[in-house]
Design a protein around this motif. Structure first.
Motif, short mmCIF file in Angstrom:
data_model
loop_
_atom_site.label_atom_id
_atom_site.label_comp_id
_atom_site.label_asym_id
_atom_site.label_seq_id
_atom_site.Cartn_x
_atom_site.Cartn_y
_atom_site.Cartn_z
N ALA A 18 -6.40 -30.15 32.70
CA ALA A 18 -6.66 -31.51 32.25
C ALA A 18 -5.74 -32.50 32.96
CB ALA A 18 -6.47 -31.61 30.74
N PHE A 19 -4.46 -32.14 33.08
CA PHE A 19 -3.49 -33.00 33.78
C PHE A 19 -3.93 -33.24 35.22
CE2 PHE A 19 0.13 -33.87 36.40
CZ PHE A 19 0.97 -34.66 35.63
N ASP A 20 -4.27 -32.18 35.92
CA ASP A 20 -4.66 -32.31 37.33
C ASP A 20 -5.91 -33.18 37.49
OD1 ASP A 20 -2.54 -30.70 38.00
OD2 ASP A 20 -3.73 -28.88 38.28
N ALA A 21 -6.87 -32.99 36.59
CA ALA A 21 -8.12 -33.76 36.68
C ALA A 21 -7.86 -35.24 36.43
CB ALA A 21 -9.13 -33.22 35.68
N VAL A 22 -7.04 -35.56 35.43
CA VAL A 22 -6.76 -36.96 35.09
C VAL A 22 -5.91 -37.62 36.17
CG1 VAL A 22 -5.55 -38.46 33.45
CG2 VAL A 22 -7.05 -36.65 32.62
N GLU A 23 -4.90 -36.93 36.66
CA GLU A 23 -4.06 -37.50 37.72
C GLU A 23 -4.90 -37.81 38.96
OE1 GLU A 23 0.35 -36.54 39.43
OE2 GLU A 23 -1.11 -34.91 39.59
N LYS A 24 -5.78 -36.91 39.31
CA LYS A 24 -6.63 -37.09 40.49
C LYS A 24 -7.59 -38.27 40.31
CE LYS A 24 -9.80 -34.51 43.49
NZ LYS A 24 -10.48 -33.19 43.72
N VAL A 25 -8.16 -38.42 39.12
CA VAL A 25 -9.12 -39.50 38.93
C VAL A 25 -8.42 -40.86 38.85
CG1 VAL A 25 -9.37 -39.68 36.40
CG2 VAL A 25 -11.37 -39.94 37.87
N PHE A 26 -7.19 -40.91 38.32
CA PHE A 26 -6.43 -42.16 38.34
C PHE A 26 -6.18 -42.60 39.78
CE2 PHE A 26 -4.13 -41.78 33.96
CZ PHE A 26 -5.32 -42.11 33.32
N ALA A 27 -5.84 -41.64 40.62
CA ALA A 27 -5.60 -41.95 42.03
C ALA A 27 -6.88 -42.44 42.70
CB ALA A 27 -5.06 -40.71 42.75
N ALA A 28 -8.01 -41.80 42.39
CA ALA A 28 -9.29 -42.20 42.99
C ALA A 28 -9.69 -43.60 42.54
CB ALA A 28 -10.38 -41.19 42.60
N MET A 29 -9.43 -43.93 41.28
CA MET A 29 -9.73 -45.27 40.77
C MET A 29 -8.93 -46.32 41.54
SD MET A 29 -9.74 -44.43 36.68
CE MET A 29 -9.42 -46.15 36.24
N SER A 30 -7.64 -46.07 41.71
CA SER A 30 -6.79 -47.04 42.38
C SER A 30 -7.17 -47.20 43.85
CB SER A 30 -5.33 -46.63 42.26
OG SER A 30 -4.48 -47.62 42.81
N ALA A 31 -7.64 -46.12 44.47
CA ALA A 31 -8.05 -46.16 45.88
C ALA A 31 -9.43 -46.79 46.06
CB ALA A 31 -8.03 -44.75 46.46
N GLY A 32 -10.12 -47.08 44.96
CA GLY A 32 -11.45 -47.66 45.05
C GLY A 32 -12.55 -46.65 45.24
N ASP A 33 -12.24 -45.38 45.03
CA ASP A 33 -13.23 -44.32 45.22
C ASP A 33 -13.95 -43.95 43.93
OD1 ASP A 33 -12.59 -44.07 47.93
OD2 ASP A 33 -10.96 -42.67 47.51
N ALA A 34 -13.55 -44.55 42.82
CA ALA A 34 -14.17 -44.26 41.54
C ALA A 34 -14.08 -45.50 40.66
CB ALA A 34 -13.48 -43.08 40.86
N TYR A 35 -15.10 -45.72 39.84
CA TYR A 35 -15.05 -46.89 38.97
C TYR A 35 -15.73 -46.60 37.64
CZ TYR A 35 -19.90 -47.75 40.49
OH TYR A 35 -21.24 -47.63 40.76
N ASN A 36 -15.27 -47.29 36.60
CA ASN A 36 -15.80 -47.14 35.25
C ASN A 36 -16.84 -48.21 34.98
OD1 ASN A 36 -13.94 -45.03 33.88
ND2 ASN A 36 -12.51 -46.42 34.91
N PHE A 37 -17.80 -47.86 34.14
CA PHE A 37 -18.79 -48.83 33.69
C PHE A 37 -18.23 -49.59 32.49
CE2 PHE A 37 -21.96 -45.31 35.02
CZ PHE A 37 -21.78 -45.62 36.36
N PRO A 38 -18.76 -50.76 32.17
CA PRO A 38 -18.31 -51.49 30.98
C PRO A 38 -18.46 -50.63 29.72
CG PRO A 38 -19.65 -52.91 32.36
CD PRO A 38 -19.77 -51.53 32.94
N VAL A 39 -17.47 -50.73 28.86
CA VAL A 39 -17.46 -49.94 27.63
C VAL A 39 -18.31 -50.62 26.56
CG1 VAL A 39 -16.00 -49.08 25.75
CG2 VAL A 39 -15.18 -49.02 28.12
N VAL A 40 -19.08 -49.80 25.84
CA VAL A 40 -19.81 -50.26 24.66
C VAL A 40 -19.15 -49.60 23.46
CG1 VAL A 40 -22.00 -50.25 23.42
CG2 VAL A 40 -21.98 -50.53 25.91
N ARG A 41 -18.67 -50.39 22.52
CA ARG A 41 -18.01 -49.84 21.33
C ARG A 41 -18.31 -50.75 20.15
NH1 ARG A 41 -14.27 -45.83 20.54
NH2 ARG A 41 -12.72 -46.08 18.89
N GLU A 42 -18.96 -50.21 19.12
CA GLU A 42 -19.45 -51.04 18.03
C GLU A 42 -19.18 -50.40 16.67
OE1 GLU A 42 -20.78 -54.00 18.36
OE2 GLU A 42 -20.97 -54.01 20.56
N ALA A 43 -18.91 -51.24 15.69
CA ALA A 43 -18.91 -50.80 14.29
C ALA A 43 -20.38 -50.74 13.86
CB ALA A 43 -18.13 -51.78 13.43
N ILE A 44 -20.85 -49.56 13.46
CA ILE A 44 -22.29 -49.40 13.22
C ILE A 44 -22.71 -49.79 11.81
CG2 ILE A 44 -22.43 -47.60 14.97
CD1 ILE A 44 -22.65 -45.54 12.69
#
Length: 321
Positions: A18-44
């Motif tokens: 889990a550590f290796d996967a998260v560290e790698k994806v943080f690096a990819a995000m900062s390098a512009g190689d990965a991006y998140n979509f807008p979050v949807v979060r609602e009280a139902i």
């Protein structure tokens, strides 16, 4: 399509993976190689539940998908189920076809703990000896176990609004052979690293509870209005986050910005420290703060790892979908 049920996750995903996967994806995000979509979060409007979606695309790892789920505060008392419930869905980025469905409850706990652990690796002082826990719920045990692997800690101190829950983290400290002490919040000044993991809408950790040189990982604020620490603390600290857009909208930074204490430019990506494009901690007296809002790419990264492991071990369930 591959299905990896919740019951199989514990036997597949380790803290290191889990550590290796998260560290790698943080690096990819900062390098512009990965991006998140807008979050949807609602009280139902049912069972006091918060429900939503987090997703993204990692072009480097060719991982596309989303996590659906949220927080059902009555689950434990009414149904003996954990309050956080989620499922991760992965899709083939070449065709758009559904690729996998993965149980997300344990993965969420592991990836959240991994994120704070990554921040400790890159931002805490090398000589950190005392770790403080603000919060002692289910997630706190995962946080503490992961954090203890990053420094040679000699003591654990803890505070929780409901003190009867402190044995949860005391047990983890004992497993690691470390002494544990329950403290008032003012006692957190002894800590070199503090992890705050609550679901509070009012701050517990204040600026005068934190000593110079401390690294703080704020891991509970992931919704508009939530607040674990005094906004003034972000003014005195160097602030890092998983994703700036989330930090300023649903993370701890939302409050400091609203009060005019910091600006968006004061919030830095942890991935930049990992990649070496930001210096991170520059002196021993600096207070560093990681605003861990929880991004969809974290979930996708650990889920993709689980799918690969399940396939390799022959325990993946394949269905014609």
């Amino acid at each position: 399509m591959i299905i990896v049920p919740e019951r199989e996750i514990a036997g597949l995903m380790t803290r290191k993976a889990a550590f290796d996967a998260v560290e790698k994806v943080f690096a990819a995000m900062s390098a512009g190689d990965a991006y998140n979509f807008p979050v949807v979060r609602e009280a139902i409007g049912h069972e006091d539940a918060l429900y939503g979606f987090k997703g993204g695309f990692d072009q480097a790892g060719l991982t596309l998908g989303l996590k659906a789920g949220g927080y059902w505060p009555n689950n434990l008392e009414k149904r003996n189920l954990i309050n956080h419930q989620s499922t991760v869905f992965l899709f083939d980025p070449d065709t758009g076809k559904a690729k996998a469905m993965v149980g997300g409850n344990l993965l969420t706990a592991l990836r959240t703990a991994a994120a704070s652990s990554v921040s400790i690796k890159h931002l805490a002082r090398k000589d950190a000896k005392v770790i403080g826990m603000v919060g002692a719920g289910h997630q706190a045990t995962f946080q503490l176990r992961a954090a203890l692997e990053q420094r040679d800690f000699e003591k654990v101190i803890g505070w929780n609004l409901h003190p009867e829950m402190l044995p949860n983290i005391e047990k983890v400290a004992e497993e690691a052979g470390l002494p544990f002490e329950a403290v008032d919040l003012s006692g957190m000044t002894e800590a070199d690293v503090i992890i705050s993991i609550t679901s509070s809408f009012a701050p517990s950790l204040m600026a005068d509870h934190v000593s110079s040189g401390t690294h703080i990982a704020c891991m509970g604020t992931d919704t508009k209005g939530k607040k674990e620490v005094e906004a003034a603390l972000l003014e005195t600290a160097t602030v890092f986050t998983d994703e700036v857009a989330q930090s300023i909208s649903i993370g701890e930074a939302q409050h400091a910005i609203a009060e005019g204490l910091i600006s968006q430019n004061d919030v830095n990506e942890l991935g930049a420290v990992i990649n070496g494009t930001h210096a991170g901690r520059i002196d021993e007296d600096q207070i560093t703060l990681f605003d861990g809002t929880g991004v969809g790419l974290q979930d996708l990264a650990v889920a993709a790892s689980v799918v690969d492991l399940a396939a390799a071990k022959g325990i993946a369930i394949e269905v014609d979908f």
